[in-house]
Structure formats: C-alpha cells, structure tokens
Design an enzyme around this catalytic site. Sequence first.
Site, PDB file in Angstrom:
ATOM      1  N   SER A  97      32.164  37.448  45.447  1.00 40.98           N
ATOM      2  CA  SER A  97      31.342  38.648  45.580  1.00 40.98           C
ATOM      3  C   SER A  97      29.845  38.351  45.648  1.00 40.98           C
ATOM      4  CB  SER A  97      31.610  39.614  44.425  1.00 40.98           C
ATOM      5  OG  SER A  97      32.901  40.171  44.544  1.00 40.98           O
ATOM      6  N   GLU A 273      29.000  50.953  44.132  1.00 41.02           N
ATOM      7  CA  GLU A 273      30.109  50.006  44.215  1.00 41.02           C
ATOM      8  C   GLU A 273      31.340  50.487  43.455  1.00 41.02           C
ATOM      9  OE1 GLU A 273      31.381  45.397  43.126  1.00 41.02           O
ATOM     10  OE2 GLU A 273      30.020  46.508  41.824  1.00 41.02           O
ATOM     11  N   ASP A 278      38.635  45.634  43.183  1.00 41.45           N
ATOM     12  CA  ASP A 278      38.775  44.180  43.213  1.00 41.45           C
ATOM     13  C   ASP A 278      39.518  43.658  41.988  1.00 41.45           C
ATOM     14  OD1 ASP A 278      37.856  41.359  44.009  1.00 41.45           O
ATOM     15  OD2 ASP A 278      36.868  41.574  42.069  1.00 41.45           O
ATOM     16  N   HIS A 282      43.042  41.597  41.866  1.00 41.40           N
ATOM     17  CA  HIS A 282      43.175  40.270  41.253  1.00 41.40           C
ATOM     18  C   HIS A 282      44.428  40.224  40.388  1.00 41.40           C
ATOM     19  CE1 HIS A 282      39.665  37.827  42.244  1.00 41.40           C
ATOM     20  NE2 HIS A 282      38.883  38.885  42.109  1.00 41.40           N
TER      21      HIS A 282
END
Length: 508
Positions: A97, A273, A278, A282
């Site tokens: 990122s 964001e 994310d 993961h």
Amino acid sequence: MNRFAMKKVGLALLVLLLFATLATAETKNDWSGPKAKYVFLFIGDGMGLQQVNAAEIYKSSLEASGKEPSLKRLNLSSLPVQGMITTYSSNSFITDSAPAATSLASGYKTDNGVIGMDPTKTKKFTTVAQMAKAAGMKVGILSTVSLNHATPASFYASQPSRNDYYEIGQQLIDSGFDYFAGGGLHQSRGKQKDRPDLYDVAAEKGYAVLRDRSSILAATGDRPLIAVNPVLDGSNAMPYDMDRGENELSLAEFTAKGVELLDNPKGFFMMVEGGKIDWACHANDAAAAIGDTFAFDEAVKVGLDFAAKHPDETLVVIVGDHETGGMSLGFAGTQYETFFEKVAFQKESYESFDKKIAAFKEGSDRSFEAMMPLVTRSFGLRAVGADERKSLEEKAAAGDDEARKVLAMALSDRELEEIRRAFERTLQGEQERAKDEATFLLYGGYEPLSVKLTQILNQKAGIGWTSYAHTGIPVTLFASGVGAELFNGYYDNTDVAWKTMSVAGLRN
C-alpha cells in the site's frame, strides 16, 4: 515483386506503424477544461474488480426475485467513466500500500514499504493534497484504518519506512491539513512509549481531538480536527462495518462531516480510504470484505450527492490501490454455480470471532463439541449426522424452506475434519503453532479456526482465494464530474495523480 506481394508488404508496414504508434503513445494527463473546485479521491484498499463484483453479486443474490441473474450495481460502479490501472511498484510487480498510495498521491513510483519518497529514500515527493493546501483549498484525510497507516500517510508524509508510525504521526500534525477522521494514531507514544503522546502534541499545535460520536457530529470547524472513532481495534483502526456498534460512526458519516467542515469558497480536496477491505481480504473473509465495500460505497454516495449539487465544480474519482487475496468469483466445489446468499449467515468478522475464541480458551470446557454452537451462531455452519441429514433432505424435497437452509449450511465430513484440525491448531496457541510452509498455506498466520471457517463458508458460496497477500493484477477506476473523461482508458497508477492535479488546476 508482384502486386499481391506489394500489398502484403504494405499491410505489414501499416501494422508495424500502428503498433509503433500505440507503443509510443503517452497517456493524456493534461486537462484544458474548467477546473474542479472540489475533489473527492476515494481509495478502496485491496479493492480489485473481484471485490466490487462480489458485493454486487451478493446484493443481487439477496434481492433476487427470480432464477435469472440480474446484477445490482453499486454507486461507484454506476459512474459513467471507467478505467483500469496498473499497480506495480518500482521494485516489484506486486505492490504494497505504501508505494501504491504514493503513486496515487504524487505521481511517482517508489519501492515497497516507502512512503512519499523515491527508492533511494533521499528525495521527498509533493502530493496532490499538499498542493491543494498550498493553493488555499481545505484538505481532509479519512480512513477506516489508523490515520498514520500507509495509504493516508502517503498524502502528507515522507518516510523511509511505512512502519515509522510515530514519525509519520508527527508529519500528520505538521501538515496543517484541516480534517483527519476515522481510525486513530497507531503507536501514538512510539515503539518505546517514552515520547510525548501524539494526541497531546496535536492538541498543543491547535488540533481539536475528538473521540465520541456526539462531539464529532457537533464539531463546528473553528479549528482543525482529528476525529477518532469511539471504538478502535488493536491496530487503532475502526472495527469492520459488520461489527460496528450504535455509538460508532460509519465511514459515510465521517465523510458527510468532512463535507460540512471543509466546504468553503476556495474548495477542498478529500481523500477517503476504505482500508479494511484490504484487511478482510488478507484474512480471506469475504463477508467482512463485502460489508466494508458496502460501507465504502455509502461514503462514495456522500461525495456523489455533493457533486450533484455542484455538478460543474466537482470531480469524484474512485480507485483501488491493488487487489488483495486473489479473490475468485468461482470455486471448484461449486463449479458453474454461486450461492452468495450463504455469506449472509456470517454475523461477525473473523476479528470479532477471534475474541470469542480467546474467551472460549479461558473456559472450563475446551472441547470441539462445546465450540460448535459458537460456530453455528456466528457462521451458520453446522455438523449434521447421517439420520438428521436424511430427514432434512426429505423435508427439503417436500418444500420445507427451513430444512433447505439448514442443509445448505451442513458441513460435509471433509469440511468438518478441516475445522476440527484448525480447532486443534487454535488450542495450541501462537507459541506452539508450526511455522512451516504447509501451515502457512492453510492459515496464513491468522487464527486457524477463524480463517478456516471463513474459507469454508466462502467456498460454499462459490468464492475462492489464492493468497493472504496482495496480487499484481490491474484494478478498476471510476470517475464522474469535471474532467472525468480524462480518466478513461488503461494506464498506470501514477497517471491518476497527474490527472487529478491537472483537473484541480494544481499543476504548473
């Protein structure tokens, strides 16, 4: 040479000329039209096309009125301009990122792990947010993860390592930006905890630091604001949206407050964001990822609603920084079928269920049989004996809808054995778990039972995963408003920054 041969040579030369033209053509990054007074840049961290489409299919599956598939678009995927970007960093085809956000913020590539600097870690980049502030615009940086995490940091900080949380936090305070909101400040006292608390430093330098819902919503903007969600996880991020409590704020609410506080005659730049899309990917948790994609999409709607009131002054850009997890909309076990409605049986994120596991391990009965009722309540998965399965099959065949639902979530012998093995690994504790490759491929370093449960539920729904990390595939971009047509096409992530700067009138 005969006429036919000459035509073939001529055609070959034409094809070569066309390829040469395409190879040397540069992406158009310069905008000559009216400038955008208001700019929204929404970043879905880890959000590839798969994550967007998974949310759409899930929504469609729950709302389906017939057997024929009918896709329900999100707010973001309904925008008129749609592009695709490459995401590689300067030293890897699979970015993290830090360089991904650095590219989106500054227009330059860097190595994995580096924030706002070149690969030599000697040159600092200037970001679109910093340019906007210098031009007199107000600036807001919002994230569902910690505010000094890699993506938000890339818009105001320059650090050799994304893990320099304290130093990044200092640069957050020194940025002079008007509004930070969402998660908190990670390692606010530094790794050794012997430095002044960053929240205290921020207050001393004029920031209002607010941590409860009522005071955040009542803020007037008389001074710059750091608005921290009332509940944070262990990494000082907001909880997953599916775990959000009634006294917390959603990303959409933080965005709406930002619009209220930042709107002024000189305009604003706001980066928002959805960071835990994310994190969910993961951990191979489709339910949490879909939930946070919906939450991100609701924040996008706030921006689009504002743009509808200022159509000739606003640019809205939505983009992923990379894809995470290698999510696939299809699984070998379900072949050409999907059953995304099964995702709805999951009632909490893997992160929330981890806490239940920790409490369970403190209890007197640590048997697999004692754990299974918790599994059923949280994930809908259940062990069914042969006699019960036969009875359920007969009832389902007779039209019993409840029996059909139970059967759909019944565990096969193979699935039950996989869960049992993961449960045994979980009971061993972190210090006793094997660190070998085979174990990592099974559980990715997460709580074995939690990740195995999400994987099996996902597989029943028709969702697969290839990784616990990022992947290198291009991601989608959506845009609307002033200069939006500049974002059409297939180009690099660095071009997003140059296009945004140009449309906002921030480039020389």
